[in-house]
Design a protein around this motif. Structure first.
Motif, PDB file in Angstrom:
ATOM      1  N   ASP A 149     -16.339  11.536   4.922  1.00 47.89           N
ATOM      2  CA  ASP A 149     -15.338  12.497   4.462  1.00 47.89           C
ATOM      3  C   ASP A 149     -14.012  12.282   5.196  1.00 47.89           C
ATOM      4  OD1 ASP A 149     -17.170  13.687   2.755  1.00 47.89           O
ATOM      5  OD2 ASP A 149     -17.748  15.205   4.225  1.00 47.89           O
TER       6      ASP A 149
ATOM      7  N   ALA B 103     -12.958   9.465   6.565  1.00 49.89           N
ATOM      8  CA  ALA B 103     -12.393   8.209   6.082  1.00 49.89           C
ATOM      9  C   ALA B 103     -11.752   8.401   4.707  1.00 49.89           C
ATOM     10  CB  ALA B 103     -13.479   7.129   6.027  1.00 49.89           C
ATOM     11  N   THR B 104     -12.393   9.180   3.849  1.00 50.38           N
ATOM     12  CA  THR B 104     -11.836   9.457   2.524  1.00 50.38           C
ATOM     13  C   THR B 104     -10.522  10.213   2.646  1.00 50.38           C
ATOM     14  OG1 THR B 104     -14.037   9.503   1.545  1.00 50.38           O
ATOM     15  CG2 THR B 104     -12.279  10.593   0.312  1.00 50.38           C
TER      16      THR B 104
ATOM     17  N   LEU C   2      -8.389  10.220   5.164  1.00 54.47           N
ATOM     18  CA  LEU C   2      -7.356   9.311   5.675  1.00 54.47           C
ATOM     19  C   LEU C   2      -6.902   8.327   4.606  1.00 54.47           C
ATOM     20  CD1 LEU C   2      -8.703   8.617   9.274  1.00 54.47           C
ATOM     21  CD2 LEU C   2      -6.760  10.055   8.613  1.00 54.47           C
ATOM     22  N   ALA C   3      -7.835   7.847   3.805  1.00 58.31           N
ATOM     23  CA  ALA C   3      -7.479   6.931   2.718  1.00 58.31           C
ATOM     24  C   ALA C   3      -6.584   7.631   1.693  1.00 58.31           C
ATOM     25  CB  ALA C   3      -8.738   6.388   2.047  1.00 58.31           C
ATOM     26  N   LEU C   4      -6.867   8.887   1.394  1.00 61.10           N
ATOM     27  CA  LEU C   4      -6.034   9.631   0.455  1.00 61.10           C
ATOM     28  C   LEU C   4      -4.629   9.845   1.005  1.00 61.10           C
ATOM     29  CD1 LEU C   4      -8.551  12.240  -0.971  1.00 61.10           C
ATOM     30  CD2 LEU C   4      -7.424  10.386  -2.208  1.00 61.10           C
TER      31      LEU C   4
ATOM     32  N   LEU D 199      -3.054   7.734   2.900  1.00 58.19           N
ATOM     33  CA  LEU D 199      -2.395   6.445   2.684  1.00 58.19           C
ATOM     34  C   LEU D 199      -1.996   6.262   1.220  1.00 58.19           C
ATOM     35  CD1 LEU D 199      -4.583   4.091   4.901  1.00 58.19           C
ATOM     36  CD2 LEU D 199      -2.263   4.915   5.357  1.00 58.19           C
ATOM     37  N   VAL D 200      -2.849   6.686   0.301  1.00 60.20           N
ATOM     38  CA  VAL D 200      -2.532   6.572  -1.119  1.00 60.20           C
ATOM     39  C   VAL D 200      -1.304   7.416  -1.456  1.00 60.20           C
ATOM     40  CG1 VAL D 200      -3.323   7.206  -3.443  1.00 60.20           C
ATOM     41  CG2 VAL D 200      -4.863   6.017  -1.882  1.00 60.20           C
TER      42      VAL D 200
END
Length: 71
Positions: free
Chosen positions: A13, A15-16, A18-20, A22-23
């Motif tokens: 969760d 990691a998700t 943090l990825a969002l 960045l997106v």
């Protein structure tokens, strides 16, 4: 992935999330580079005390949002 404290927040969760981030930031930079540059200049000119207060408020709102979303 394993849970951190048994409270339901898994490392996946995080990691998700943090990825969002960045997106969203990548899309903003790609679509509105001038606005991002002006925003960064505005942040650089903002006093540290105001940045600290804004950061604390944003963090608190984020915690409340996660709490509401997770139940």
């Amino acid at each position: 992935m394993g849970e951190i404290d048994g409270g339901g927040l898994a490392l996946g969760d995080i990691a998700t999330a943090l990825a969002l981030v960045l997106v969203i930031e990548g899309i903003a930079c790609a679509l509105f580079p001038g606005a991002v540059r002006r925003g960064a200049a505005g942040v650089a000119a903002t006093p540290e005390s105001a940045l600290r207060l804004g950061g604390l408020l944003a963090a608190a709102l984020g915690v409340v949002g996660v709490w509401l979303a997770r139940g």
